[in-house]
Design a protein around this motif. Structure first.
Motif, short mmCIF file in Angstrom:
data_model
loop_
_atom_site.label_atom_id
_atom_site.label_comp_id
_atom_site.label_asym_id
_atom_site.label_seq_id
_atom_site.Cartn_x
_atom_site.Cartn_y
_atom_site.Cartn_z
N LEU A 102 0.88 -1.17 0.00
CA LEU A 102 0.00 0.00 0.00
C LEU A 102 0.91 1.22 0.00
CD1 LEU A 102 -2.78 1.25 0.05
CD2 LEU A 102 -2.83 1.01 2.54
N THR A 103 1.10 1.81 -1.17
CA THR A 103 2.09 2.87 -1.33
C THR A 103 1.70 4.12 -0.55
OG1 THR A 103 1.02 3.78 -3.30
CG2 THR A 103 2.61 2.00 -3.63
N LYS A 104 2.66 5.01 -0.36
CA LYS A 104 2.40 6.24 0.39
C LYS A 104 1.42 7.16 -0.31
CE LYS A 104 6.78 6.23 2.90
NZ LYS A 104 8.03 6.97 3.22
N ASP A 105 1.28 7.02 -1.64
CA ASP A 105 0.28 7.84 -2.34
C ASP A 105 -1.06 7.11 -2.49
OD1 ASP A 105 0.98 5.98 -4.21
OD2 ASP A 105 1.31 7.41 -5.84
N ARG A 120 -3.16 -3.73 -9.52
CA ARG A 120 -3.20 -2.50 -8.72
C ARG A 120 -4.64 -2.03 -8.58
NH1 ARG A 120 0.61 1.07 -12.21
NH2 ARG A 120 0.73 2.22 -10.25
N SER A 121 -4.90 -1.26 -7.53
CA SER A 121 -6.25 -0.71 -7.29
C SER A 121 -6.50 0.55 -8.09
CB SER A 121 -6.44 -0.42 -5.79
OG SER A 121 -5.52 0.59 -5.36
N GLY A 122 -5.45 1.25 -8.50
CA GLY A 122 -5.61 2.48 -9.27
C GLY A 122 -6.12 3.65 -8.44
N THR A 123 -5.71 3.74 -7.18
CA THR A 123 -6.22 4.79 -6.28
C THR A 123 -5.14 5.80 -5.88
OG1 THR A 123 -5.86 3.21 -4.46
CG2 THR A 123 -8.10 3.41 -5.35
N LEU A 141 -10.53 0.40 0.60
CA LEU A 141 -9.52 1.42 0.83
C LEU A 141 -10.25 2.70 1.22
CD1 LEU A 141 -7.15 0.78 -2.22
CD2 LEU A 141 -6.60 0.35 0.20
N VAL A 142 -9.90 3.30 2.37
CA VAL A 142 -10.61 4.47 2.86
C VAL A 142 -9.63 5.61 3.11
CG1 VAL A 142 -12.45 3.10 3.90
CG2 VAL A 142 -10.44 3.69 5.26
N ASP A 143 -10.18 6.85 3.10
CA ASP A 143 -9.36 8.03 3.38
C ASP A 143 -9.46 8.38 4.86
OD1 ASP A 143 -11.84 9.21 3.71
OD2 ASP A 143 -11.72 10.40 1.87
N ALA A 144 -8.93 9.53 5.22
CA ALA A 144 -8.90 9.94 6.62
C ALA A 144 -10.31 10.11 7.20
CB ALA A 144 -8.10 11.25 6.77
N LYS A 149 -12.80 4.71 -1.11
CA LYS A 149 -12.23 5.09 -2.39
C LYS A 149 -12.15 3.91 -3.36
CE LYS A 149 -11.62 9.36 -1.24
NZ LYS A 149 -12.38 10.45 -1.93
N TRP A 150 -12.15 2.73 -2.82
CA TRP A 150 -12.12 1.50 -3.63
C TRP A 150 -12.66 0.38 -2.77
CZ3 TRP A 150 -9.83 -3.21 -2.79
CH2 TRP A 150 -9.73 -4.09 -3.89
#
Length: 448
Positions: A102-105, A120-123, A141-144, A149-150
Motif C-alpha cells: 500500500l504505497t504512500k500515495d 493495482r487498485s488504481g487509487t 480502501l478508505v481516506d482519513a 475510495k475502492w
C-alpha cells in the motif's frame, strides 16, 4: 514497514495474521516463492480478519501452483471459501517473491520480481490512508474521513456476499475453464439469467423474470434471500429455504449452477438453501460434446465414427437428425419463419456451426424457428416434443453410425459390379466366338 514470510516446500502453509483490523499506507508484505515447482502447492499469508463469531472473513496474499507456474493474488476468504480474488479474471504469475504494497500515495499493488506490478487498485492520489476489511467481507480502501475510495464489492467475481448489490453493469463470472469458456450470472432489464460463454457466442440455460415484465435495476442478497429491485421497489425474490440467514450466492465453476448458501453450525460447513437447477441434464455441460444426457442422468455418446473437425460447407457434410432430444441452451444465431431444410442449410453454410435446433410452430406448419449452435453440448432426452428437431453436423456418409465402413462398402459394391461386368463380358464374348466359329465351319462343309 515491511513484513517478510518464507515458504517451505510443502502442499500448504498458512502464515499467521499480521494485523487484526487494517493495513496503513507505506506498509508492504513480501512472500518468498519456492524456487522449484511443486504441484498442488498453496501458500497464504493472512493479513486482516474481522472481529466476529466464526466463520470470519480474512484477507490474504495467496500463492498457488497453476500450470507449471506460481500465481499470486490478493484474496478474501469466508472460513475456507474464497469469496473474492484479484486474480479472478487474469492471473498474475511471478517468481522469487510476491509483494503486497500500500504505497504512500494510496495505491494498493501486487508486485513480483524486479518490482514488476501485476495488479493495482488504481487509487493513487485519492487520499487513501488504510486498507480495511468490513464485517460484510467487503475489502475497502478508505481516506482519513473513512470515505471508501475502492472496494471489492464493486468488482464481483463468482460470489455475491450478504448485503452486496449487483447491478446491470456488473455480473458474476466463473473462473475460466479455459481461455474461451466460462459461466456468467447476469442482470438484464426484464430478467436474470445464467449463461455459458464460448468464444464470441453466449447461450442462456436458466432465467427468471419478475411478474409483469417490470424493469430490473439491481439485486441484493438479504436475510430473506436474493431480492430483485426495480428502482426502490421490490419486484421479485428468490427465497432461502433455511431458517439460517444466507451468507453468499455462488456461481459454480464446475457445473454452472447458481446457489444460495448458509452456514450450518451443527455441521460446521456451508450448505445450499437454494439451487437454480436441480436436474443434472439441465446443466449445460453435464455431458461431453456429442453426447446425450438421459433421464437417469447418465451420458450416451452419439454414434459418429468420423472426425468432427473442419466440417465446413455443404460438400462433404450433412445434418444428422436426432430423435427425442433437445438442447437446454438458448440464444446464439437465431432465425424465424424458415423450413427445416433452410435451417439445415444455414448450419451447413456456417463453418462455426456444429448443431441446430428447429422448433415448429404447430403440427400443420412447415415453417418454424431455427437456432444455430457453436457446440453440440447441453443435449438431453425429452418426451413428447415432436415439434422440436435437433440436428448435428457430420461428415457426409457418417449418419447412423456408418462412416468409413459405409464408404468402403460403396467401393466394394462398385468393384463387384465392375468385376461382374468384366466376367459377363468375357463369358458372352466366348459364347459369341464359339457360335461364330461353328457357323463358319458349317459353311465350309456345305460349300464342299
Amino acid at each position: 514497514m515491511k513484513f517478510y514470510f518464507l515458504f517451505v516446500l510443502q502442499l500448504q502453509f498458512l502464515a499467521r495474521t499480521i494485523s487484526d483490523s487494517e493495513i496503513q499506507i507505506g506498509n508492504q508484505v513480501t512472500l518468498a516463492i519456492p524456487t522449484e515447482y511443486t504441484k498442488g502447492f498453496t501458500g497464504r499469508a493472512f493479513l486482516i480478519e474481522t472481529e466476529q463469531m466464526p466463520p470470519k472473513f480474512r484477507a490474504a496474499i495467496n500463492v498457488e501452483a497453476v500450470d507449471e507456474k506460481y500465481s499470486c493474488s490478493l484474496d478474501v476468504f469466508l472460513a475456507d471459501v474464497r469469496v473474492w480474488s484479484s486474480g479472478h479474471l487474469s492471473r498474475f504469475y511471478t517468481t522469487e517473491k510476491c509483494v503486497l504494497e500500500l504505497t504512500k500515495d494510496g495505491d494498493l499493488r501486487l508486485k513480483g520480481q524486479k518490482e514488476r506490478v501485476g495488479w493495482r487498485s488504481g487509487t493513487s492520489g485519492q487520499g487513501v490512508e488504510r486498507l480495511y476489511l468490513l464485517r460484510t467481507g467487503n475489502l475497502v480502501l478508505v481516506d482519513a474521513g473513512n470515505f471508501i475510495k475502492w472496494q471489492t464489492f464493486n468488482f464481483p467475481t463468482d460470489i455475491m456476499l450478504w448485503g452486496q448489490r449487483l447491478s446491470s453493469e456488473t455480473r458474476l463470472t466463473s473462473f475460466p475453464r479455459n481461455s474461451t469458456q466460462f459461466y456468467s450470472f447476469e442482470i438484464q432489464y426484464n430478467k436474470i439469467a445464467l449463461y455459458i460463454n464460448f468464444d464470441k457466442w453466449k447461450y442462456s440455460y436458466w432465467e427468471l423474470r419478475p411478474p409483469g415484465e417490470q424493469n430490473i435495476t439491481h439485486l441484493q442478497l438479504t436475510s430473506n434471500g436474493l431480492v430483485i429491485f426495480g428502482g426502490r421497489q421490490k419486484i421479485g425474490r428468490i427465497a432461502s429455504t433455511s431458517p439460517e440467514p444466507p451468507r453468499f450466492l455462488a456461481l459454480g465453476g464446475s457445473t454452472g449452477n447458481l446457489g444460495i448458501y448458509y452456514y450450518s453450525s451443527e455441521k460446521g460447513k456451508f450448505e445450499a438453501s437454494f439451487q437454480a437447477i436441480n436436474s443434472t441434464c439441465d446443466l449445460p455441460l453435464a455431458c461431453k460434446p456429442y453426447s446425450i444426457c438421459t433421464s437417469s442422468g447418465s451420458c450416451s455418446r452419439i454414434n459418429i465414427q468420423e472426425s468432427l473437425d473442419d466440417l465446413c460447407g455443404r460438400r462433404g457434410t450433412e445434418m444428422m437428425e436426432l430423435q427425442g432430444v433437445a438442447s437446454v441452451l438458448n440464444g446464439g444465431v437465431y432465425q424465424a419463419n424458415v423450413t427445416k431444410e433452410e435451417c439445415s442449410n444455414l448450419c451447413l453454410d456456417d463453418c462455426t456451426c456444429s448443431a441446430t435446433q428447429y422448433a415448429i410452430a404447430d403440427d400443420d406448419s412447415r415453417r418454424g424457428q431455427c437456432s444455430l449452435y457453436r457446440m453440440a453440448r447441453g443435449i438431453k432426452k425429452i418426451e413428447n416434443r415432436r415439434r422440436v428437431i435437433y440436428m448435428v453436423k457430420v461428415g457426409a456418409g457418417t449418419r447412423d453410425g456408418h462412416g468409413k465402413n459405409s464408404r468402403l462398402k460403396k467401393w466394394m459394391v462398385i468393384l463387384i459390379v465392375v468385376v461382374d461386368g468384366f466376367i459377363l463380358f468375357v463369358v458372352l464374348g466366348g459364347l459369341g466366338y464359339c457360335v461364330l466359329r461353328k457357323r463358319r465351319k458349317a459353311s465350309r462343309q456345305a460349300n464342299n
